[in-house]
Scaffold this active site. Structure first.
Site, PDB file in Angstrom:
ATOM      1  N   ASP A 250      16.888  37.499  14.223  1.00 42.73           N
ATOM      2  CA  ASP A 250      17.493  38.722  14.650  1.00 42.73           C
ATOM      3  C   ASP A 250      17.373  38.886  16.141  1.00 42.73           C
ATOM      4  O   ASP A 250      18.446  39.342  16.746  1.00 42.73           O
ATOM      5  CB  ASP A 250      16.757  39.979  13.886  1.00 42.73           C
ATOM      6  CG  ASP A 250      17.862  41.161  13.753  1.00 42.73           C
ATOM      7  OD1 ASP A 250      19.018  41.120  14.176  1.00 42.73           O
ATOM      8  OD2 ASP A 250      17.536  42.398  13.504  1.00 42.73           O
TER       9      ASP A 250
ATOM     10  N   ARG B  24      26.043  45.218  20.882  1.00 45.87           N
ATOM     11  CA  ARG B  24      26.279  45.959  21.921  1.00 45.87           C
ATOM     12  C   ARG B  24      25.292  46.184  22.752  1.00 45.87           C
ATOM     13  O   ARG B  24      25.322  46.735  23.833  1.00 45.87           O
ATOM     14  CB  ARG B  24      26.336  47.492  20.930  1.00 45.87           C
ATOM     15  CG  ARG B  24      27.445  47.389  19.780  1.00 45.87           C
ATOM     16  CD  ARG B  24      27.809  48.879  19.442  1.00 45.87           C
ATOM     17  NE  ARG B  24      26.596  49.294  18.548  1.00 45.87           N
ATOM     18  CZ  ARG B  24      26.703  48.999  17.319  1.00 45.87           C
ATOM     19  NH1 ARG B  24      27.515  48.338  16.683  1.00 45.87           N
ATOM     20  NH2 ARG B  24      25.618  49.230  16.694  1.00 45.87           N
TER      21      ARG B  24
ATOM     22  N   LYS C 186      16.573  51.056  12.106  1.00 47.10           N
ATOM     23  CA  LYS C 186      15.628  50.188  12.719  1.00 47.10           C
ATOM     24  C   LYS C 186      15.070  51.166  13.998  1.00 47.10           C
ATOM     25  O   LYS C 186      16.031  51.722  14.788  1.00 47.10           O
ATOM     26  CB  LYS C 186      16.494  49.024  13.378  1.00 47.10           C
ATOM     27  CG  LYS C 186      16.763  47.872  12.208  1.00 47.10           C
ATOM     28  CD  LYS C 186      17.450  46.859  12.782  1.00 47.10           C
ATOM     29  CE  LYS C 186      18.126  45.913  11.762  1.00 47.10           C
ATOM     30  NZ  LYS C 186      18.739  44.569  12.072  1.00 47.10           N
TER      31      LYS C 186
ATOM     32  N   VAL D  45      26.874  53.369  19.117  1.00 44.53           N
ATOM     33  CA  VAL D  45      25.595  53.684  19.589  1.00 44.53           C
ATOM     34  C   VAL D  45      25.099  52.241  19.892  1.00 44.53           C
ATOM     35  O   VAL D  45      24.979  51.065  19.089  1.00 44.53           O
ATOM     36  CB  VAL D  45      24.791  54.232  18.463  1.00 44.53           C
ATOM     37  CG1 VAL D  45      23.169  54.204  19.080  1.00 44.53           C
ATOM     38  CG2 VAL D  45      25.219  55.432  18.225  1.00 44.53           C
TER      39      VAL D  45
ATOM     40  N   TRP E 257      27.108  49.396   9.929  1.00 44.00           N
ATOM     41  CA  TRP E 257      26.474  48.485   8.967  1.00 44.00           C
ATOM     42  C   TRP E 257      26.419  48.921   7.612  1.00 44.00           C
ATOM     43  O   TRP E 257      26.401  48.405   6.339  1.00 44.00           O
ATOM     44  CB  TRP E 257      24.879  48.520   9.432  1.00 44.00           C
ATOM     45  CG  TRP E 257      23.937  47.577   8.963  1.00 44.00           C
ATOM     46  CD1 TRP E 257      22.703  47.841   9.032  1.00 44.00           C
ATOM     47  CD2 TRP E 257      24.277  46.277   8.270  1.00 44.00           C
ATOM     48  NE1 TRP E 257      22.157  46.769   8.039  1.00 44.00           N
ATOM     49  CE2 TRP E 257      22.980  45.814   7.935  1.00 44.00           C
ATOM     50  CE3 TRP E 257      25.556  45.757   7.948  1.00 44.00           C
ATOM     51  CZ2 TRP E 257      23.031  44.531   6.898  1.00 44.00           C
ATOM     52  CZ3 TRP E 257      25.363  44.380   7.389  1.00 44.00           C
ATOM     53  CH2 TRP E 257      24.102  43.921   6.853  1.00 44.00           C
TER      54      TRP E 257
ATOM     55  N   LYS F 284      13.885  44.305  18.995  1.00 42.73           N
ATOM     56  CA  LYS F 284      14.773  43.083  19.485  1.00 42.73           C
ATOM     57  C   LYS F 284      16.105  43.850  20.188  1.00 42.73           C
ATOM     58  O   LYS F 284      16.724  43.058  20.841  1.00 42.73           O
ATOM     59  CB  LYS F 284      15.498  42.268  18.305  1.00 42.73           C
ATOM     60  CG  LYS F 284      15.824  43.306  17.176  1.00 42.73           C
ATOM     61  CD  LYS F 284      17.537  43.303  17.046  1.00 42.73           C
ATOM     62  CE  LYS F 284      17.981  44.314  15.965  1.00 42.73           C
ATOM     63  NZ  LYS F 284      19.608  44.331  15.817  1.00 42.73           N
TER      64      LYS F 284
ATOM     65  N   GLY G 262      17.519  42.030   9.491  1.00 44.93           N
ATOM     66  CA  GLY G 262      17.718  40.382   9.716  1.00 44.93           C
ATOM     67  C   GLY G 262      19.142  40.159  10.550  1.00 44.93           C
ATOM     68  O   GLY G 262      19.674  41.150  10.796  1.00 44.93           O
TER      69      GLY G 262
ATOM     70  N   ALA H  67      27.741  43.617  11.440  1.00 45.73           N
ATOM     71  CA  ALA H  67      28.461  44.343  10.569  1.00 45.73           C
ATOM     72  C   ALA H  67      29.922  43.801  10.129  1.00 45.73           C
ATOM     73  O   ALA H  67      30.321  43.550   9.131  1.00 45.73           O
ATOM     74  CB  ALA H  67      28.723  45.692  10.657  1.00 45.73           C
TER      75      ALA H  67
END
Length: 330
Positions: A241, A252, A104, A276, A11, A188, A133, A137
């Site tokens: 999101d 993922r 996050k 991850v 990201w 989320k 949001g 990536a």
């Protein structure tokens, strides 16, 4: 405008690639691993985290001490995992530069703090913000249309974040509800594991819709308990999101749920990703913070029990569907 993105995961790399394409921006992507930076310089690609995205010639790469790089930057963007945020803030605080973060979740251990709570504990004062949001990536790096939220209590920093990243393919909206934006990003991922599990067990679209909707209610309850505004969760950093991460094939966390439903062990599922899956690590901290606040989050509780091996996939979904009737709404 001089921007330093600190952390060269997928990201952070994608955002740096995007910003370096915009006029009037001087962008540096920093990584702590000198070998990774050497590889990116040689191949003009982050082969470990975002191999499909060429690094623009305008994008500068750096490693080494942060102070010389960051002292004259107009904006610092921390793109490390949540586990490294406290250390990064401690290192950057003496520079007094405006900063924001992409990470996050709730901090593992201790009180399970959100990013803005960590900033308050470590720095105390100064402008800070969050960029969050619905964004994969790969799509941001590829220049596909995306919308994000820049959240800060400081109006000047909100405007700086918009100016830094708003462009033809990336629209940036502003918000002053930092707790709301952070809770959406924290919750989320574990809800995406639950939705992947639901789809992997072929429970149908009705079940998926119910799970996403009730997951949004859990997210909102936790956010309200932490001082957020309810309307934030109906926006990009909440519902937006959540829908992306729970249903998108690039997610993922959704993939973890699908693999667990297929009978794969958690360690095997995580190892197969190569990256991850934040929900695996954030589930415990989300549940612990919710329990401390006496907020009911049955989906989050079931996901944690599944990840801990206390429930099998079918049992986790049965535990949710077998709950007693309740009124709809937050």
């Amino acid at each position: 405008m001089k921007i330093a993105v600190l952390g060269a995961g997928a990201w952070g790399t994608a955002l740096a690639v995007h910003a370096s394409r915009l006029p009037g921006r001087s962008v540096t992507l920093w990584a702590r691993d000198a070998a990774q930076v050497a590889q990116m310089r040689a191949q003009r690609s982050n082969t470990r985290y975002l191999p499909e995205a060429p690094l623009p010639a305008a994008l500068q790469l750096a490693d080494g001490p942060l102070a010389p790089l960051c002292a004259d930057q107009d904006l610092l963007v921390i793109a490390t995992p949540m586990a490294a945020l406290r250390a990064m803030l401690t290192e950057l605080a003496p520079l007094g530069r405006p900063l924001a973060w992409l990470c996050k979740g709730f901090e593992a251990g201790g009180a399970g703090l959100l990013g803005h709570e960590i900033h308050h504990a470590v720095v105390g004062t100064g402008a800070f913000g969050v960029l969050s949001g619905p964004s994969f990536a790969q799509e941001v790096a590829a220049g596909q249309p995306t919308a994000l939220v820049a959240a800060s209590a400081d109006a000047a920093l909100r405007e700086a974040l918009v100016q830094a990243f708003h462009g033809p393919t990336l629209r940036v909206y502003s918000s002053d509800d930092v707790p709301g934006v952070e809770v959406g990003g924290a919750v989320k991922n574990l809800l995406a594991i639950a939705t992947g599990l639901c789809d992997g067990l072929s429970l149908g679209l009705n079940a998926r819709a119910a799970l996403v909707t009730r997951g949004l209610a859990e997210m909102t309850r936790l956010g309200l308990a932490l001082g957020a505004r309810a309307e934030t969760f109906m926006g990009l950093s909440g519902l937006g999101d959540l829908v992306l991460t729970a249903t998108g094939d690039l997610s993922r966390n959704r993939k973890v749920g699908l693999l667990l439903a297929s009978g794969m062990r958690l360690d095997e599922a995580v190892a197969s990703l190569g990256h991850v899956a934040e929900g695996v690590y954030s589930a415990r901290t989300v549940v612990q913070r919710a329990r401390a606040l006496r907020v009911e989050m049955p989906i989050a509780e079931s996901v944690l029990a599944l990840l801990d091996g206390q429930l099998q996939p079918q049992q986790a979904l049965a535990a949710l569907m077998g709950r007693g009737p309740a009124a709809d709404g937050v």
